[in-house]
Structures are given as structure tokens and as C-alpha cells.
Design a protein around this motif. Structure first.
Motif: not given
Length: 602
Positions: A242-244, A260-263, A267-271, A580-582
Motif C-alpha cells: 500500500p505505501a511503497k 520477513l515477507a516470505r512468511c 500483512g506486508l503486501g499482496v504477493v 512502513e508498508l501498510d
């Protein structure tokens, strides 16, 4: 309570007389002076001191008039249309549910939400625009896969995005055995499309209908002490945040965020896309044998180190352990030459006989005679798992009945010993049965060269717990192993390369659609789960699979769970990345907000 109900009935009758009788005029307006004066007169009129019955009558007439006033005021205050849906009372009316409301539930039917917004973008551009617009409007957009997670981790009332239409294989590098795909592709579709290149996935979970993005985000796994969870197969990914905006991550590009984002639990972004390191497609030999815990202890280290894939299936209230190993077909010896000792009909005999006997007991009829219902299916057409579901549905919480079913299952496996040869993408699946509640924990089990044996001790204590508490625990208790993961949010995360982890799943089936019976099974399952939690989890440093964790309703229990998760996972780093990302938390849902609160308020 009964007095209240009778007052409601008398009030309804009074309204009918007041409103619908032809002799009476229409009901007065809530502000009508006639109605106010009537109430005042009824409540202030004096009564003869000698007549207590007259006083009581005036009192109840006053109550009736007051209720009439409230009813009429409510009627004029909520002028909803006559076709309003989901009315919960005759007197009061409710606004209709919107026609575009979507009902989304997980596969087991244990979690369900209703939402107006269920998006399915067809390409990366549409997904990027959707995430950007949702963030600007601060509208929820929870990523959801195939809905196979038992806890509904992908569900959100505010809105969801599903990538089922983004399911293409984008690039295949046959030489490096790598494939780049859109994250909405399902596992079975992927392996079917790349098999002509002679490659496949390194490992598989039990079910093949998951979307790749979904199994990646929750830390799903297969089995094999030398093989890591599925997130370790991902070497790069494209994340729409959402943010970047859209960011590309890999071991070379922002490795800390990549791991961190692999699992990332969605909540960090849409893969949107992932690149997967595949392996050569191989034929495997599956070997099924029946053993017991005493013998397993002697051979456990050898089992883990010498087999590419291995799992144990324990049958509660028996000493039976079903051992299933899978290994590549020998290039020199070829597949084993083995003739089964029993046919499938012979293996199914005990459970079929038990079903017939149980029907006599529970339905008072003998299905060996011709049924009057010509549509009744032939039990010989049911698979083992289907017949087990039918048996359990007759009395799912009766311990003695469940024990009989478990013994029949043990006999089925004893007569099913043998070999099966097939491609890895065919062999490694597992028929999990019908709808169910599941709790699966992951805990350290030493190293491949030096197993701690804690995995078998866990099982011994679990079986004793079941028997001591008389739990109606069906089979199987499934135990699998994996190597470590470098993803810090994985339950199998470790910095030590040779660490291994054991995964143990307990289960209760939901073989009926009867709401009362499902509620009773659910309550018994959570009792079962609570016993394992209180007696085993801390002792063995066990943590639940992210797709199977359930959020406690009790505030103190929730706070204890939050504190416990902080001791195992980098919650502060995860929440920092979420901010930071959402920053507007459009990707979050109730589960994430409860487990990882971004403020002091739970």
C-alpha cells in the motif's frame, strides 16, 4: 422473563386492535396531544381507597398505554420497506442486507465472513491500482487464497482480494530448474504445467488446491527431515504494498525484508509473483508399514536420515503407528517387485462391517437387506475416508464408538501395507478426509545427525493425555518433519543449518451439517486443544501453524499468547515493517490485529 413475554403478546394484540380494527381511527402520531393526554389521565387519575383491584387495573392500563406510545414512536422512527430481510422481530423492522454482499467461508466451514468487497484482479496492473485505491480510501483489502486454512486467516469483513485469475506460469528456466509464476496459480495446476520441462516442486503439503501465494505466506510444509518448509523454495518475489507500491525482493535485493515477507501472513503486501527453485521430476516409491512406538524408538534416527520423505500416523487408543516413507526409484534396481497380501476389499472389510453394525444400533435397520430407498448409495463405493466420516457422524463424541472406528482404521492400515510407485506430484498427496478442526504445532527435534527424541516423547504424552481424559479423539495424529527455515516468522525458523523440526497435528472431524452437533464437536475439540496447550506446548517449545492458530476470546489468554509469540518470533520487526508498508492497515484482519497489535490496546 415470562411476564415480559406475556406483556409483548398483549401489546401486539393491543396494537392490532388499535391499528387494524375498522372501528378505530389510524394510530395517532407520536407527538399527538391526544395520546399524551390519555397517558397522563391513566397515570394520574385517583382511585377509591377501597378498591385495590381498580388501582391495579389503572396501573396496567398505564403500562399498556406507555408501551403503545413506544411502539408507535418506533414505527414512525424506522420506516423501512416491507421487503426488509432478516427480520428478528415482528414489531421492529431492520434494513435489508445489500444484494452485492459476498459470503466467504473457509473449506471446513468453521469460519465465515460477509463482505461487500471481494476483488479478483486479472493482472498486475489491476492489482496495483486496486491496492493504491484501497489505501487512499482506507478500505480493507485482505489477501485470501483458496480458503483452505482451518482458521480463516485470510478472511476479513471489510474487503478481500483473491488472485485466482492471476494464475499463469510466466517463465521457465529449465537449466536452472526455476519457474516464475503469478501467485494465484494453484499447486496442482503449476506441477501439471511444468512437468513437461522435467521439473517439479521440492515438496508438497497434503492438499494441492492451495494457491502458491497462500501456502508461502502461512509457512506451509511437506515432510522430510532434510527438506525445509515451502517458503524456502522461494528465491525472489514481487510484493504489491500500500505505501511503497510494487517492490521486488530477493536474497540480493533487501534480504532482511525478503526473508520477513516470505512468511508475512499477508500483512506486508499482496504477493503478486514468485520465483521458485524446483527440482528434477522423479518417480518415488511409497512404502507403507505398520509399527509401534517401542520399535520406532529403536529405528527413529535411521528413519529420519535415510528417507527423503517420512511421516508417522498414530491411531489413538491403539499401539498402531502407520509409517509412510517415500524415496526415489533406484536407477539400478528399479521399482520393488511386491504383491500385496490383501486386496482393497479385504482391507476395507472391517470398517464396512462396523458401519453395518453401527447402522443397526443407531438407525435400527439392517442395510444388508435391500433398502426401501433406491437412492441409498452402496457402501462398497465409498473410499476409506468417506466411510470413516459416515461412521463418525453416527455418534462423533461417543468415546467408545470412536475407539471402535479407530480400531477399524488400524486394521485397514495393517491390510494396506505395501508399495506404491508414481511421480512425486502424485505420490506425496494425502487424503485428509472431510471437514474438520485441526491444531498443528511445530517444535524443535534436535538435528539430523543427533535427533533429540523429543518428538516421540511428545507423542507418548499426547496419547496418555487422550486416554486419561477420555477424549473421543479420532485418527490419525499426524507427525511430520522438516529442516529449518530462514524466514524468521516461520514456526520452523532457526539460524542453525542442521536443525530439524517436528510438526504434530490433532484433529476432530465435522462429519455432519447439523448446527447443534457441529457446535458440540467444536467445543470438544477446543477442550482437546486446550489440554495439549496447557500440558505440552511450553514444555516442548511448540508453536501453532499460522494457518491453524485460533485467537483466544478471553483477554488474559490473548495477552499471554501475545507475550508468548514475542519470545519466539521477531514481532517488533514484523510490526515495524507493517507500519512502513501498510500504514493504514488495509491488509490486516482480526487475527493479525489480535496477535500482533500495533498499539498497547488489544
Amino acid at each position: 422473563m415470562f411476564r415480559s413475554l406475556s406483556l409483548k403478546r398483549s401489546f401486539k394484540t393491543h396494537l392490532k386492535t388499535l391499528i387494524y380494527c375498522p372501528q378505530h381511527p389510524p394510530p395517532p402520531s407520536p407527538t399527538s396531544p391526544v395520546l399524551f393526554s390519555s397517558i397522563r389521565a391513566l397515570s394520574t387519575a385517583s382511585s377509591p381507597p377501597s378498591s385495590s383491584s381498580d388501582s391495579e387495573l389503572r396501573k396496567y392500563l398505564g403500562y399498556t398505554a406507555l408501551l403503545a406510545f413506544c411502539g408507535v414512536a418506533t414505527y414512525y422512527s424506522f420506516p423501512f420497506p416491507e421487503n426488509a430481510k432478516h427480520k428478528k422481530a415482528q414489531i421492529f423492522r431492520y434494513a435489508p442486507l445489500p444484494e452485492d454482499l459476498h459470503t466467504v467461508s473457509n473449506w471446513s466451514g468453521t469460519h465465515e465472513v460477509q463482505t461487500r468487497h471481494f476483488h479478483q484482479p486479472e493482472n498486475l496492473k489491476q492489482l496495483e491500482e486496486l491496492v493504491k485505491e484501497s489505501n487512499e480510501k482506507r478500505v480493507k483489502l485482505r489477501p485470501v487464497g483458496s480458503g483452505l486454512s482451518p482458521n480463516g486467516i485470510g478472511l476479513a469483513r471489510g474487503g478481500m482480494v483473491n488472485l485466482a485469475l492471476m494464475d499463469k506460469v510466466l517463465e521457465v528456466d529449465k537449466e536452472k530448474k526455476r519457474v516464475r509464476v503469478q501467485a494465484g496459480i494453484r499447486v496442482q495446476q503449476l506441477v501439471d504445467e511444468i512437468k513437461d520441462y522435467g521439473i517439479t516442486l521440492q515438496n508438497f503439503a497434503s492438499i494441492r488446491e492451495q494457491q502458491i501465494g497462500g501456502i508461502l505466506q502461512v509457512g506451509a510444509h511437506g515432510t522430510g527431515a532434510k527438506l525445509p518448509p515451502i517458503d524456502e523454495q522461494i528465491i525472489s518475489m514481487k510484493l504489491v504494498t500500500p505505501a511503497k507500491g510494487t517492490i521486488e525482493l530477493s536474497k540480493e535485493k533487501d534480504p532482511e525484508l525478503f526473508y520477513l515477507a516470505r512468511c508475512g501472513l499477508g500483512g506486508l503486501g499482496v504477493v503478486a509473483e514468485v520465483t521458485i527453485q524446483c527440482v528434477e521430476r522423479q518417480e518415488l516409491v511409497e512404502h507403507t508399514t505398520v509399527s509401534n512406538l517401542k520399535d520406532l524408538k529403536k529405528n527413529h534416527k535411521k528413519m529420519l536420515s535415510e528417507n527423503k520423505h517420512v511421516k508417522y500416523l498414530y491411531i489413538p487408543y491403539t499401539d498402531t503407528v502407520v509409517v509412510v516413507t517415500c524415496n526415489p526409484v533406484s536407477k539400478w534396481r528399479g521399482p520393488p517387485k511386491f504383491k500385496p497380501k490383501h486386496t482393497m476389499d479385504e482391507a476395507m472389510q472391517d470398517i464396512r462391517e462396523l458401519y453395518k453394525e453401527s447402522l443397526k444400533k443407531y438407525r435400527a435397520r439392517d442395510i444388508t437387506t435391500k433398502s426401501s430407498d433406491s437412492n441409498e448409495p452402496n457402501i462398497n463405493e465409498f473410499s476409506f475416508t468417506e466411510l470413516r466420516d459416515k461412521l463418525l457422524s453416527l455418534d462423533p463424541l461417543n468415546k467408545d464408538h470412536v475407539i471402535k472406528v479407530n480400531h477399524a482404521e488400524a486394521e485397514f492400515w495393517r491390510k494396506s501395507e505395501g508399495y506404491r510407485v508414481g511421480w512425486s506430484d502424485d505420490i506425496l498427496g494425502f487424503d485428509c478426509g472431510g471437514q474438520q478442526w485441526v491444531s498443528e504445532t511445530c517444535f524443535p527435534a534436535g538435528t539430523l545427525s543427533k535427533p533429540s527424541m523429543k518428538d516421540l516423547e511428545y507423542i507418548e504424552e499426547l496419547k496418555k493425555l487422550i486416554e486419561m481424559n477420555g477424549l473421543p479423539a479420532p485418527a490419525p495424529i499426524e507427525q511430520r518433519w522438516t529442516a529449518r527455515s530462514q524466514s524468521p516468522m516461520s514456526p520452523a525458523s532457526s539460524s542453525a543449518e542442521d536443525d530439524i523440526f517436528s510438526w504434530v497435528g490433532i484433529i476432530m472431524y465435522l462429519p455432519t451439517m447439523d448446527a447443534r452437533q457441529r457446535k458440540e464437536i467444536t467445543e470438544e475439540f477446543f477442550h482437546y486443544r486446550h489440554l495439549t496447550q496447557s500440558q505440552l506446548w511450553d514444555k516442548y517449545s511448540a508453536y501453532e501453524h499460522w494457518a491453524k492458530i485460533e485467537v483466544p476470546k478471553d483477554k488474559e489468554e490473548l495477552e499471554a499468547l501475545q507475550a508468548r509469540l514475542k519470545t519466539r518470533f521477531p514481532v517488533d520487526a514484523y510490526n515495524k515493517a507493517r507500519r512502513e508498508l501498510d500504514p493504514n492497515r488495509i491488509l490486516s484482519n482480526n487475527i493479525l490485529e489480535k496477535l500482533f497489535p500495533l498499539s498497547d490496546n488489544v
